[in-house]
Design a protein around this motif. Sequence first.
Motif, short mmCIF file in Angstrom:
data_model
loop_
_atom_site.label_atom_id
_atom_site.label_comp_id
_atom_site.label_asym_id
_atom_site.label_seq_id
_atom_site.Cartn_x
_atom_site.Cartn_y
_atom_site.Cartn_z
N LEU A 161 1.53 9.47 -5.60
CA LEU A 161 1.79 10.85 -5.17
C LEU A 161 2.92 11.49 -5.97
O LEU A 161 2.86 12.67 -6.32
N MET A 162 3.96 10.71 -6.25
CA MET A 162 5.08 11.25 -7.02
C MET A 162 4.64 11.67 -8.42
O MET A 162 5.02 12.73 -8.90
N ALA A 181 6.49 12.88 -0.75
CA ALA A 181 5.54 11.78 -0.89
C ALA A 181 5.74 10.75 0.22
O ALA A 181 4.78 10.28 0.83
N GLU A 182 7.00 10.40 0.49
CA GLU A 182 7.28 9.42 1.54
C GLU A 182 6.87 9.95 2.91
O GLU A 182 6.36 9.19 3.73
N LYS A 183 7.10 11.23 3.16
CA LYS A 183 6.71 11.82 4.44
C LYS A 183 5.21 11.69 4.66
O LYS A 183 4.75 11.32 5.74
N ASN A 184 4.43 11.97 3.61
CA ASN A 184 2.97 11.85 3.70
C ASN A 184 2.55 10.40 3.93
O ASN A 184 1.68 10.12 4.77
N ASP A 212 0.82 -1.21 0.00
CA ASP A 212 0.00 0.00 0.00
C ASP A 212 0.86 1.26 0.00
O ASP A 212 0.58 2.21 -0.73
N ALA A 213 1.90 1.27 0.83
CA ALA A 213 2.76 2.44 0.93
C ALA A 213 3.50 2.70 -0.39
O ALA A 213 3.58 3.84 -0.85
N ARG A 214 4.05 1.64 -0.99
CA ARG A 214 4.76 1.82 -2.27
C ARG A 214 3.84 2.35 -3.36
O ARG A 214 4.20 3.26 -4.11
N GLU A 215 2.64 1.79 -3.44
CA GLU A 215 1.67 2.26 -4.44
C GLU A 215 1.31 3.72 -4.21
O GLU A 215 1.24 4.51 -5.16
N GLN A 216 1.11 4.08 -2.95
CA GLN A 216 0.75 5.46 -2.62
C GLN A 216 1.89 6.42 -2.95
O GLN A 216 1.65 7.51 -3.48
#
Length: 124
Positions: free
Chosen positions: A80-81, A113-116, A72-76
């Motif tokens: 976002l990027m 994006a990673e911070k979010n 989920d995190a990688r897809e998000q």
Amino acid sequence: MKKHIYDEKNGLSYTLHGDYYLPGLVLNEEEPTYGKYGMLRKQYLKEYRPARYQCLLLTGKLTEHLNQIDRDAREQVEMLMKQMAEEQSVTETLKIRDQMKWVGLMNNIRTSAEKNVLKEIVYI
């Protein structure tokens, strides 16, 4: 006393050994495979949500949970990027014209994006 009992509250089976009931835990021999966000989630659970961590570990759902969080995190992050790059006009044309500027902008986009994602998915 019964030889085997099942506790519906925690989903564990217990076997009578002498005077004590011991949980029927089985060690999972396979090496867990999860990525960066899965490892961050595991560390977060250990430090800040130990009860949830123990529950997932004892029921054998920890690796599945960490893999799902990682996916989920990688897809998000990827989504976002792409959105942020479009908003800031970071294109392939810029990459060809001024590679260093493109790299700097993409690094900033990835960090944001990673911070979010860490705040919304991993550290909850």
